[in-house]
Scaffold this active site. Structure first.
Site, short mmCIF file in Angstrom:
data_model
loop_
_atom_site.label_atom_id
_atom_site.label_comp_id
_atom_site.label_asym_id
_atom_site.label_seq_id
_atom_site.Cartn_x
_atom_site.Cartn_y
_atom_site.Cartn_z
N SER A 1 0.87 -1.19 0.00
CA SER A 1 0.00 0.00 0.00
C SER A 1 0.90 1.23 0.00
O SER A 1 2.11 1.10 0.27
CB SER A 1 -0.84 -0.02 1.29
OG SER A 1 -1.47 1.22 1.50
N TYR B 1 -1.88 -1.50 10.24
CA TYR B 1 -1.86 -1.64 8.77
C TYR B 1 -0.48 -1.22 8.24
O TYR B 1 0.10 -1.89 7.39
CB TYR B 1 -2.97 -0.77 8.20
CG TYR B 1 -3.30 -0.98 6.73
CD1 TYR B 1 -4.03 -2.09 6.30
CD2 TYR B 1 -2.90 -0.05 5.77
CE1 TYR B 1 -4.35 -2.25 4.96
CE2 TYR B 1 -3.22 -0.21 4.42
CZ TYR B 1 -3.95 -1.31 4.02
OH TYR B 1 -4.27 -1.48 2.69
#
Ligand code: NAD
Length: 271
Positions: free
Chosen positions: A140, A153
């Site tokens: 990401s 995350y």
């Protein structure tokens, strides 16, 4: 890998979003598909969209290490070869370091990091045996910069990046026939925010609204960018103009990017 026709591609988390769009794009290139997800209804809908090619669907929870290794053996047996593995399944959590529970932190790491690393290691012998393999791990932009309330995350996606970049170098040094790419999408309009877990003081509606506003790329466009990157054997595939911007800021400013993120967060998250 210059041509995807009749290659065998494995995609985890193929029942929605980027995974589904990748399956459709690979089917359009004539790829044979091994698709998995925990969401069987979503998976069946994806398979129906890919019916022009050979497609098999599998119930797989990527946080289950033994299930991934069994899956790799099953796919190799079902298709006779494996060329492309896209470790895509993922979940999100919005919670501060102080507030998040151990259970939620572990949930994210088990799926977003361990799911990717087990998926890579389980399929690697099959990719090497194919003589023309490619591992694609979905990180990401949050694998490039740290962001408030995304520590779990961030931890998973930075770990995916480190693991994947090290693997690419190893494959080259060992002269193995396996290419390796790490993908860093910016905001993609998928179901990820709807399926996310939240810390107890988070405003779910505001978060989803914020995500919808910021997510500027469609899953179809994301899939097209990822496929192009695979065919060009890019080590780092950036997806969306926001990803290019974040990557550039990170390179230019180094760790001095942090005050910028703080300012953005103060305006958008902490009001
Ligand atoms: N959407 C974004 O803005 C964005 C940005 C950067 C990175 N990503 C990453 O892209 C990947 C795909 O996410 P998406 O945006 O398409 O989200 P999505 O929620 O639309 O799709 C994710 C899929 O993963 C599946 N999944 C969840 N837990 C699983 C598990 N334990 N085992 C197997 N499958 C599981 C879900 O059922 C779903 O079908 C994720 O790794 C995500 O972190 C997304």
């Amino acid at each position: 890998m210059k041509n995807l026709k009749n290659k065998v591609a494995v995609i985890t988390g193929a029942g929605s979003g980027i995974g589904r769009a990748l399956a459709k794009s690979l089917a359009a290139q004539g790829c044979r598909l091994a698709l998995s997800d925990v969401n069987q209804a979503g998976l069946k809908a994806t398979a129906a969209d890919c019916a022009a090619v050979e497609v098999k669907i599998y119930a797989l929870d990527v946080s289950d290490r033994d299930a991934i290794y069994a899956h790799a053996e099953q796919v190799a047996q079902d298709f006779g070869q494996v060329n492309l593995v896209i470790n895509n399944a993922g979940v999100a959590l919005s919670a501060s370091v102080r507030e998040m529970t151990d259970e939620d932190f572990k949930w994210v790491m088990d799926i977003d990091f361990w799911g990717v690393s087990h998926g890579t290691r389980a399929f690697l012998p099959h990719l090497i045996a194919s003589g023309d393999g490619h591992v694609v791990n979905i990180s990401s932009v949050f694998g490039l910069i740290g962001v408030p309330k995304q520590s779990a995350y961030n931890a998973a996606k930075f770990a995916v990046r480190g693991f994947t970049e090290a693997l690419r170098q190893e494959m080259k040094l060992e002269k193995q026939p396996v290419s390796v790419s790490c993908v860093h999408p910016g905001g993609i309009r998928t179901n990820i925010a709807n399926a996310a877990r939240m810390g107890k003081s988070e405003n779910i509606q505001a978060l989803r609204k914020g995500f919808d506003k910021l997510a500027m790329t469609s899953p179809e466009k994301a899939a097209a960018t990822i496929l192009k990157g695979i065919l060009k054997n890019e080590s780092r595939i950036l997806v969306g103009p926001d990803a290019w911007g974040i990557d550039a800021i990170n390179r230019l400013l180094g760790s001095a990017y942090q005050p910028l993120v703080e300012r953005f967060s103060r305006k958008n998250m902490y009001l």
